[in-house]
Design an enzyme around this catalytic site. Sequence first.
Site, PDB file in Angstrom:
ATOM      1  N   ASP A 154       0.846  -1.333   0.029  1.00  0.00           N
ATOM      2  CA  ASP A 154       0.030   0.181  -0.061  1.00  0.00           C
ATOM      3  C   ASP A 154       0.995   1.298  -0.127  1.00  0.00           C
ATOM      4  OD1 ASP A 154       0.916  -0.638   2.473  1.00  0.00           O
ATOM      5  OD2 ASP A 154      -0.473   0.970   3.443  1.00  0.00           O
ATOM      6  N   GLU A 155       0.419   2.324  -0.467  1.00  0.00           N
ATOM      7  CA  GLU A 155       0.706   3.615  -0.296  1.00  0.00           C
ATOM      8  C   GLU A 155       2.066   3.643  -0.569  1.00  0.00           C
ATOM      9  OE1 GLU A 155      -2.316   5.342   3.180  1.00  0.00           O
ATOM     10  OE2 GLU A 155      -0.303   4.507   3.736  1.00  0.00           O
TER      11      GLU A 155
END
Length: 571
Positions: A350-351
């Site tokens: 993620d991210e």
Amino acid sequence: MIPTPTSTTPGEGTFTLTGSTPITTGSSELTAVAAQFVADTRLDSPHLLAFSAATGAAKATSAAAAGSAAEAGSAEASSANPAGSAEASPATAAGSAEAGSAVEAASGGVRLVFSSDGLDDVPQTAGVRADGAEVDERYGLDVTPDGIRVWSATTEGVYRGLTTLRQLIAVHGESIPCQRIVDGPRFAWRGLSFDVVRTFHPPETVRRVIDMCALYKLNVLHLHLTDDQGWRFEVASRPELVKFGSLGAMADRPGGYYTSLELADLNRYAEERFVTLVPEIDFPGHTGAVSKAFPELTTELPGIPLPNGATLEFHSLDPADPEVWTFVEDVVDAVLPQFPRSAYLHIGGDEAWGMSDEAHATFVRRAAELVRAKGKRVVGWQEIARADVDPADLTQYWLDIQDIDAISERPEVPAFLIEHLAKARHDVPKALERGGKLLVSATTYLYFDRPHAAPSADPAQEEDRARVGLRAYPPATIQDGVAWDPVTNTPGVTSDDQLAGIEAAVWCETVTSRDDLEFLLLPRLPGAAEKAWSHTTPTNWPTYGADLARQAPTWRNRGWTWFQSSEVDWT
């Protein structure tokens, strides 16, 4: 009861538990769950005479049915371990089928047996389990004036039935209303993602969270073990990770890590309660702790200036660097044996702000291939869908449209985050198009680090309510946590079969202590369990709220902190 059982048929009369009520088992395989039940009941309801050490305790009967010996053993075990583990429980729960049958005929009590009687009426469970097994958790519980019978085709199913009995005892005391329950879970993966990085939580706190999960029939605790703020487990070939990477946490909080022995103990503790610990190694982004230990392995990307004058720094692992893959394999080789019950490794994904889409996808694909080559299955946050991973890999859906819209409309939100949120709209459709299953962790309903919306019934908690909870998310009520459905409210999903399960998440940006953690978890955690286990939908709020209020004495007896939302009549 929480979660709401599939079917409950009221009977007439009650069964009264006493200090001499026996627990009989139709098989020695049920010994441990009987013992665990007695230990937990003593902690849930220490004021009751039933199963108390002072009265000689419940006895699971062996062929000799030596009651006095069992009583002596229970008192001895209680003295040795007042906290009550399965090994030191006041019940010596052993016995053969023949011995169990003989005692059942001789006297009333709590009887545990293997059987599938009447359970075919309970719907089959959808999804996948974190341990990779196929286990029938459906159970029956029959309370009559003559005794209590708990049955299932599996040991785990009997444990789930005993968990329901624990709640009945906690609510009704010694006199349990007669009723027949047949029950089973809607989804196989029912979990909580627990951030132990931004605030390091010692093993004792993790055990408390495992106990909360078990009480509400959650069977997964996903440990978020690495992030920018810290590294929380040992890698023997890379001691620098704990020497430097484990130092500190968020906002100058103390750091720490779990030794291999501590993780072994936590895995054993969880397994006794039929909870699987799933490890997460978050990469290629969120690698600030790796940078502290091995700065040469991470790429420092251009930072983002924040309104307060600080800079948000990004680090990532470069998939084109051969040394990165040596490191990744070392880490994977170290973590897998420390979580032997888990069939899955969570690879984060993620991210990865600042990385190109191509570099991110390349990293995720290769990391997933590595995990599969090691004999484990893959789960990752929804961004892994952008890498077109294998359909067998689980996509953890977290950024739901409601929060994407709400956050994107705020003028203070930086452009890079708005760009990330725009891409997130396509993750779930991509995962579903390739035939993958979703693990639902939608921020709107299942992120427990958002502030509490309703005031507390206890004015003394209002200061904590203003402080604890991430203000990036709109506040949520307890009712919000059950006023949704995993299929209806997940975009593109039309069937339970498209879901692996349900997993709540608690992130610890604002958590400074164990009390803060529990303040966010309770009373929200039972709501996640309600949506993950119960086939009853939509949830009736007045009924659920009343059931929730009845949990408070157990929480109080356990010493757990909870937010006393004014939505619930706790009196």
